[in-house]
Write a protein that holds these residues in place. Structure first.
Motif, short mmCIF file in Angstrom:
data_model
loop_
_atom_site.label_atom_id
_atom_site.label_comp_id
_atom_site.label_asym_id
_atom_site.label_seq_id
_atom_site.Cartn_x
_atom_site.Cartn_y
_atom_site.Cartn_z
N GLN A 1 35.00 64.12 55.72
CA GLN A 1 36.04 63.76 54.76
C GLN A 1 37.08 62.87 55.44
O GLN A 1 37.21 62.87 56.66
N LYS B 1 41.30 61.36 54.68
CA LYS B 1 42.51 61.88 54.04
C LYS B 1 43.47 60.76 53.68
O LYS B 1 43.65 59.81 54.43
N ASP C 1 48.33 65.84 50.05
CA ASP C 1 47.18 65.19 50.66
C ASP C 1 46.07 65.10 49.63
O ASP C 1 45.90 66.00 48.81
N TYR D 1 41.88 64.25 49.61
CA TYR D 1 40.75 64.09 50.50
C TYR D 1 39.64 63.27 49.84
O TYR D 1 39.38 63.41 48.63
#
Length: 432
Positions: free
Chosen positions: A211, A213, A228, A230
């Motif tokens: 992932q 971010k 955040d 992702y």
């Protein structure tokens, strides 16, 4: 419903399903905490600014067989038109777009020959359809293009008016550890699904553990994180289709950039990361990060002139007021002489003083019954999630003045200390 038309069905539901693809329909994102953020109302009922920049008559489409010829005025931050002797006024937002439309052959005869365009407030589920006619198809196309370009320019001016001056940055901030893996960063407009546009500072991080971010902060100082998002190999990331449109989405999150070129830059960077995720590329090294940043910086330099917009002197949308800062957290003593935090302040009853820390964050000494205790940094979680320090004065004493930068004392229930030699609690037993 259409703003200003009680009982009318919003335009766009029937037409969009057949002729347009507006990206994935996903549940609305969770709301962003509003405290301390730069935010603006995207409500359509805001006043239109100045004099019209373009006026004329357009065909207003309410349904395939309901078409009305209406006077239409475009302003720097929205538009207005007359329908059934009422003026309908619509303020535009960063999450608006304009695009050309056409309908299948054999549709209603009343719209044949019209060159149609759509103004969509897509985060609110409202669309307005208009058409123009000309002596020839070419003349009608040119007239439609004129309206579409001018409306798209109004949307862009509204959008750019909300952004503070900034440049796309690829350099981490030495004093902020969370930025050390920054690839690029800049301001984005973000829709929270509740008639609010936040302007957040977004920082793109590289892929790691399947992932990547997007970190969001209140501003470019990156001291106050907001949220955040992702990105994985399955994340849906696409642009919104519209003339000069600056909007794009990441799954259910709707964003707007300052310029069309910035949208392309963000989408290209995120797309490159998704390719690495799909190919299960290893975590980039420090050398890799430097090379990535260099490539982005070179691209930014090549399009520098197209990244700057013409920003009006003030925001063209109504600024949302910041919520009042909590004055303090209230504490009180239980029957066993231990402190506890009170969620909702009660009516003050006596003279124990509690003073919040000032901006410098220096701890206070705590004293009881006029006798100094050892230095005690009495940190207690405040209502706003920040620590506060308190000072206990002798019950019944006069409240002392708050020093500069500090808030006024809050009066709470006084403590009752057991007499010396008792087996009960003592000042050293105060539990925070």
């Amino acid at each position: 419903r259409l703003d200003g038309l009680e009982g009318q069905k919003p335009m766009g539901n029937e037409f969009d399903a057949v002729f347009e693809a507006n990206g994935p329909t996903i549940e609305a994102p969770p709301p962003v905490s509003v405290e301390g953020l730069l935010s603006f109302s995207t409500a359509t009922d805001q006043p239109l600014r100045g004099s019209p920049v373009l006026q004329g008559n357009l065909w207003y489409l309410l349904a395939e067989e309901q078409v009305e010829y209406v006077p239409f005025s475009l302003y720097v931050n929205g538009f207005a038109f007359l329908y059934e002797q009422r003026e309908i006024s619509v303020a535009l937002s960063p999450f608006s777009l304009v695009r050309n439309c056409k309908f299948q052959e054999g549709n209603a005869t009343r719209i044949k020959g019209l060159k149609i365009f759509k103004v969509s407030l897509f985060t609110q589920g409202v669309s307005y359809y208009y058409g123009v006619k000309g002596k020839s198809d070419r003349e009608a196309e040119e007239e439609r293009a004129r309206w579409v370009i001018e409306i798209s320019r109004a949307v862009m001016l509204v959008t750019q008016s909300l952004f503070p001056p900034f440049h796309i940055s690829c350099t981490p901030l030495g004093s902020v550890p969370s930025t050390q893996r920054r690839l690029m960063a800049g301001y984005l407009a973000y829709n929270d699904g509740a008639l609010t546009a936040f302007v957040l500072y977004c920082e793109l991080h590289p892929h790691c553990n399947d992932q990547a971010k997007l970190a969001f902060y209140e501003n470019e100082a990156c001291e106050v994180p907001v949220m955040d998002i992702y990105v994985t190999e399955r994340t849906v990331c696409c642009e919104k289709p519209g003339i000069n449109c600056c909007c794009f989405c990441i799954d259910c999150h709707q964003f707007g950039t300052r310029t069309y070129a910035e949208r392309k830059l963000w989408l290209r960077a995120i797309s490159n990361i998704k390719v690495k995720l799909q190919n299960h590329a290893p975590k980039p090294s420090d050398d890799d990060l430097r090379n990535y940043r260099l490539a982005i910086e070179e691209h930014v330099q090549s399009i520098r002139s197209s990244l700057k917009g013409t920003t009006p002197t003030d925001a063209l949308l109504r600024r949302n007021p910041r919520p009042p800062q909590p004055q303090s957290a209230e504490l009180r003593f239980r029957d066993d002489n231990f402190l506890e935090k009170v969620d909702s302040p009660s009516q003050p009853k006596a003279c124990a003083d509690w003073t919040r820390l000032g901006p410098e964050g220096a701890p206070w000494k705590m004293a009881s019954l006029g006798k100094p205790l050892e230095d005690f940094n009495a940190n207690v979680e405040g209502i706003d999630g920040r620590d506060i320090a308190i000072e206990i004065d002798k019950p019944g004493s006069a409240p002392h003045d708050a020093p500069d930068g500090m808030l006024d004392p809050v009066i709470v229930d006084p403590p009752h200390w057991p007499a010396a030699g008792d087996t009960g609690a003592s000042p050293a037993d105060v539990e925070l």
